[in-house]
Design a protein around this motif. Structure first.
Motif, PDB file in Angstrom:
ATOM      1  N   ASP A   1      -9.230   2.099   2.217  1.00 23.89           N
ATOM      2  CA  ASP A   1     -10.056   1.065   2.842  1.00 23.89           C
ATOM      3  C   ASP A   1      -9.191   0.257   3.818  1.00 23.89           C
ATOM      4  O   ASP A   1      -7.964   0.207   3.682  1.00 23.89           O
ATOM      5  CB  ASP A   1     -10.624   0.156   1.740  1.00 23.89           C
ATOM      6  CG  ASP A   1     -11.685  -0.783   2.281  1.00 23.89           C
ATOM      7  OD1 ASP A   1     -12.821  -0.317   2.446  1.00 23.89           O
ATOM      8  OD2 ASP A   1     -11.375  -1.959   2.572  1.00 23.89           O
ATOM      9  N   ILE A   2      -9.860  -0.398   4.757  1.00 24.31           N
ATOM     10  CA  ILE A   2      -9.126  -1.199   5.747  1.00 24.31           C
ATOM     11  C   ILE A   2      -8.363  -2.353   5.096  1.00 24.31           C
ATOM     12  O   ILE A   2      -7.338  -2.814   5.596  1.00 24.31           O
ATOM     13  CB  ILE A   2     -10.093  -1.697   6.857  1.00 24.31           C
ATOM     14  CG1 ILE A   2      -9.319  -2.195   8.069  1.00 24.31           C
ATOM     15  CG2 ILE A   2     -11.053  -2.768   6.327  1.00 24.31           C
ATOM     16  CD1 ILE A   2     -10.117  -2.194   9.340  1.00 24.31           C
ATOM     17  N   SER A   3      -8.847  -2.787   3.922  1.00 21.82           N
ATOM     18  CA  SER A   3      -8.200  -3.903   3.214  1.00 21.82           C
ATOM     19  C   SER A   3      -6.939  -3.462   2.464  1.00 21.82           C
ATOM     20  O   SER A   3      -6.213  -4.287   1.917  1.00 21.82           O
ATOM     21  CB  SER A   3      -9.186  -4.519   2.216  1.00 21.82           C
ATOM     22  OG  SER A   3      -9.536  -3.544   1.258  1.00 21.82           O
ATOM     23  N   ASP A   4      -6.690  -2.154   2.453  1.00 25.42           N
ATOM     24  CA  ASP A   4      -5.534  -1.594   1.761  1.00 25.42           C
ATOM     25  C   ASP A   4      -4.328  -1.638   2.710  1.00 25.42           C
ATOM     26  O   ASP A   4      -4.248  -0.898   3.678  1.00 25.42           O
ATOM     27  CB  ASP A   4      -5.954  -0.155   1.366  1.00 25.42           C
ATOM     28  CG  ASP A   4      -4.857   0.675   0.790  1.00 25.42           C
ATOM     29  OD1 ASP A   4      -3.743   0.165   0.625  1.00 25.42           O
ATOM     30  OD2 ASP A   4      -5.125   1.863   0.514  1.00 25.42           O
ATOM     31  N   ILE A   5      -3.410  -2.571   2.423  1.00 23.91           N
ATOM     32  CA  ILE A   5      -2.321  -2.869   3.380  1.00 23.91           C
ATOM     33  C   ILE A   5      -0.927  -2.817   2.753  1.00 23.91           C
ATOM     34  O   ILE A   5       0.024  -3.371   3.272  1.00 23.91           O
ATOM     35  CB  ILE A   5      -2.523  -4.268   4.009  1.00 23.91           C
ATOM     36  CG1 ILE A   5      -2.688  -5.313   2.897  1.00 23.91           C
ATOM     37  CG2 ILE A   5      -3.713  -4.272   4.962  1.00 23.91           C
ATOM     38  CD1 ILE A   5      -2.512  -6.741   3.371  1.00 23.91           C
ATOM     39  N   GLY A   6      -0.800  -2.142   1.611  1.00 21.22           N
ATOM     40  CA  GLY A   6       0.481  -2.142   0.892  1.00 21.22           C
ATOM     41  C   GLY A   6       0.373  -3.054  -0.309  1.00 21.22           C
ATOM     42  O   GLY A   6      -0.553  -3.865  -0.381  1.00 21.22           O
ATOM     43  N   LEU A   7       1.306  -2.934  -1.244  1.00 22.02           N
ATOM     44  CA  LEU A   7       1.139  -3.646  -2.518  1.00 22.02           C
ATOM     45  C   LEU A   7       1.302  -5.151  -2.334  1.00 22.02           C
ATOM     46  O   LEU A   7       2.366  -5.642  -1.951  1.00 22.02           O
ATOM     47  CB  LEU A   7       2.124  -3.097  -3.560  1.00 22.02           C
ATOM     48  CG  LEU A   7       1.809  -3.492  -5.006  1.00 22.02           C
ATOM     49  CD1 LEU A   7       0.419  -3.025  -5.439  1.00 22.02           C
ATOM     50  CD2 LEU A   7       2.865  -2.927  -5.941  1.00 22.02           C
ATOM     51  N   ARG A   8       0.200  -5.859  -2.601  1.00 24.47           N
ATOM     52  CA  ARG A   8       0.196  -7.321  -2.455  1.00 24.47           C
ATOM     53  C   ARG A   8       1.218  -7.970  -3.364  1.00 24.47           C
ATOM     54  O   ARG A   8       1.460  -7.511  -4.474  1.00 24.47           O
ATOM     55  CB  ARG A   8      -1.185  -7.876  -2.762  1.00 24.47           C
ATOM     56  CG  ARG A   8      -2.122  -7.678  -1.606  1.00 24.47           C
ATOM     57  CD  ARG A   8      -3.547  -8.053  -1.940  1.00 24.47           C
ATOM     58  NE  ARG A   8      -4.457  -7.197  -1.193  1.00 24.47           N
ATOM     59  CZ  ARG A   8      -4.863  -7.434   0.051  1.00 24.47           C
ATOM     60  NH1 ARG A   8      -4.465  -8.519   0.681  1.00 24.47           N
ATOM     61  NH2 ARG A   8      -5.664  -6.603   0.669  1.00 24.47           N
ATOM     62  N   GLY A   9       1.837  -9.008  -2.868  1.00 27.31           N
ATOM     63  CA  GLY A   9       2.808  -9.743  -3.673  1.00 27.31           C
ATOM     64  C   GLY A   9       4.180  -9.094  -3.697  1.00 27.31           C
ATOM     65  O   GLY A   9       5.093  -9.599  -4.340  1.00 27.31           O
ATOM     66  N   THR A  10       4.354  -7.960  -3.011  1.00 22.76           N
ATOM     67  CA  THR A  10       5.680  -7.333  -2.909  1.00 22.76           C
ATOM     68  C   THR A  10       6.115  -7.358  -1.438  1.00 22.76           C
ATOM     69  O   THR A  10       5.290  -7.653  -0.556  1.00 22.76           O
ATOM     70  CB  THR A  10       5.681  -5.853  -3.378  1.00 22.76           C
ATOM     71  OG1 THR A  10       5.023  -5.053  -2.378  1.00 22.76           O
ATOM     72  CG2 THR A  10       4.969  -5.689  -4.720  1.00 22.76           C
ATOM     73  N   VAL A  11       7.377  -7.024  -1.200  1.00 27.08           N
ATOM     74  CA  VAL A  11       7.859  -7.013   0.190  1.00 27.08           C
ATOM     75  C   VAL A  11       7.205  -5.894   1.002  1.00 27.08           C
ATOM     76  O   VAL A  11       7.327  -5.847   2.220  1.00 27.08           O
ATOM     77  CB  VAL A  11       9.399  -6.890   0.265  1.00 27.08           C
ATOM     78  CG1 VAL A  11      10.065  -8.198  -0.133  1.00 27.08           C
ATOM     79  CG2 VAL A  11       9.916  -5.730  -0.580  1.00 27.08           C
TER      80      VAL A  11
END
Ligand code: V1S
Ligand code: CA
Ligand code: ZN
Length: 406
Positions: A239-249
């Motif tokens: 999904d477009i909201s999938d941008i890498g693991l939130r809260g990590t670098v």
């Protein structure tokens, strides 16, 4: 031969081992390694091997594969064959990896999502270990050539298996050669950009680097609500909201471009060029891995896009213009004649050559030059329904396909 010349000022290498061609995933399985035979014959027939350094790939070693994959999984892959599968499944350290059974599963799954049931996505077939270790070996050797500066562009059309996970096969992918390559590239390169134009989401690569700010993953893929049959387009992520693991670098170091079915050349080119150029500008990578899955072409047996070989190739040319070390990999692609056309065309683009329209018929292999087994399901696929291959002559490759008794 067709005035094929070596590119000026840069070097291209081609990594391949024709032993991968003999493999059969199963009668009804869409993945046909035979598409690589067709690609090879076009590449050689046009004389493109004169424009590159060609290397015969050797199998990757188990330890090389352990750089990403679980050790038990690597052992299983190296030992498994249709005859040994059942026995291996009983060994506790392998059995522990058997996924729970869903009630409406038609296919019985063994450890690591592997199966000998007909219709499985990741079947265990004859010669499988050889196939897996060879396509991985080709990618790793191609990577080495880029790292040493002996190549500026390295090509492996048998690689690009983007769905494989650390300890699980998925979507026709068993070993994630892309992740292994990027891990090697990270030894030298500060930032690696991964671009994926296969019609499916490059989930395995994204997941592997979801916490890693030195790798940006950018996938263009079919994504959307459930279809008429109540299924999501495989693998259902991206999904477009999938941008890498939130809260990590790693947050913001994954990009996903979900696309509805039927996208045409103009629309694709707009998305691809605007998003890719801004990503390169912002991320400033020192090398690029481009997965060129050909199932994003119109008329693909599994894909749902409507783009032509010309546009698919324009993506390669666009990325090449940035003049960064570039690894070109294959991936999906299920209408064999179009896969071969696309990857041969892209080999020509990589080496800065232009191909004539006519297929070089003198290289058409005689049927007896093949193993004698019937390749694929024995039927010819319907001609391009949604496709306008105005850059290739229609009919000629079909004639070739018929001659090789597929
Ligand atoms: N789409 C699709 C599709 N078709 C098949 C398939 C068909 C016949 C067979 F004998 C075996 C498998 N599987 C799928 C997809 C997987 C697509 C993988 C694409 C890979 C790539 O191009 O990106 C990279 C090389 N699998 C599914 O849709 C999953 C199921 C949901 C349906 C099929 N059953 C077998 C498992 C569950
Ligand atoms: Ca993709
Ligand atoms: Zn695909």
């Amino acid at each position: 031969e067709n005035n094929i010349t070596r590119p000026r000022g840069y070097k291209v290498s081609f990594h391949y081992n024709s032993r991968v061609e003999d493999m059969h995933f199963g009668k009804t399985h869409p993945m046909k390694p035979w598409r690589l035979t067709l690609t090879k014959h076009l590449v050689l027939g046009f004389g493109l091997h004169h424009a590159m350094d060609t290397y015969q790939a050797v199998a990757a070693g188990k330890d090389q594969i352990r750089a990403f994959h679980d050790s038990d999984y690597v052992d299983f892959l190296s030992e498994v064959a249709p005859e040994t599968f059942e026995e291996l499944c009983k060994i506790p350290r392998f059995y522990a990896h058997t996924p729970p059974r869903h009630e409406n599963d038609t296919v019985e799954l063994g450890p690591f999502n592997l199966s000998t049931s007909p219709g499985a996505d990741c079947p265990v077939f004859d010669g499988m270990s050889t196939y897996l270790f060879l396509y991985t070996g080709a990618t790793l050797h191609a990577t080495q050539k880029l790292l040493t500066g002996q190549s500026d562009i390295a090509i492996n059309w048998s690689g690009g298996l983007h769905h494989a996970h650390k300890s699980e096969a998925s979507g026709f992918c068993y070993i994630n050669d892309i992740v292994l390559s990027i891990l090697d590239l990270l030894r030298v390169h500060a930032r690696v950009l991964y671009i994926d134009i296969d019609v499916h989401h490059g989930d395995g690569v994204e997941e592997a680097f979801q916490r890693q700010p030195r790798v940006m993953t950018l996938s263009y893929h079919r994504y959307g609500p459930y279809d008429e049959t109540g299924h999501k387009f495989f693998p259902g992520t991206g999904d477009i909201s999938d941008i890498g693991l939130r809260g990590t670098v790693g947050e913001h170091f994954a990009l996903n471009v979900p696309i509805p079915s039927g996208i045409d050349d103009r629309q694709y080119s707009y998305l691809f060029e605007s998003i890719t150029s801004r990503t390169i500008e912002a991320f400033n990578p020192s090398c690029i891995v481009l997965q060129c899955g050909a199932d994003s072409l119109g008329g693909d047996r599994l894909g749902q896009f409507n783009i032509n070989i010309k546009q698919h190739g324009d993506c390669v040319s666009f990325v090449k213009k940035f003049r960064l070390p570039l690894l070109l990999l294959g991936g999906g692609g299920y209408t064999a004649r179009n896969v071969a056309r696309a990857w041969c065309h892209e080999t020509a683009l990589a080496t800065n050559n232009t191909l004539p329209d006519a297929i070089p018929m003198h290289i058409v292999p005689r049927p007896e030059a093949f193993s004698g087994r019937v390749h694929g399901d024995g039927k010819l696929y319907p001609s391009f329904q949604r496709l306008h291959l105005n850059d290739c002559k229609d009919g000629e490759l079909e004639a070739m396909v018929k001659q090789v008794d597929w």
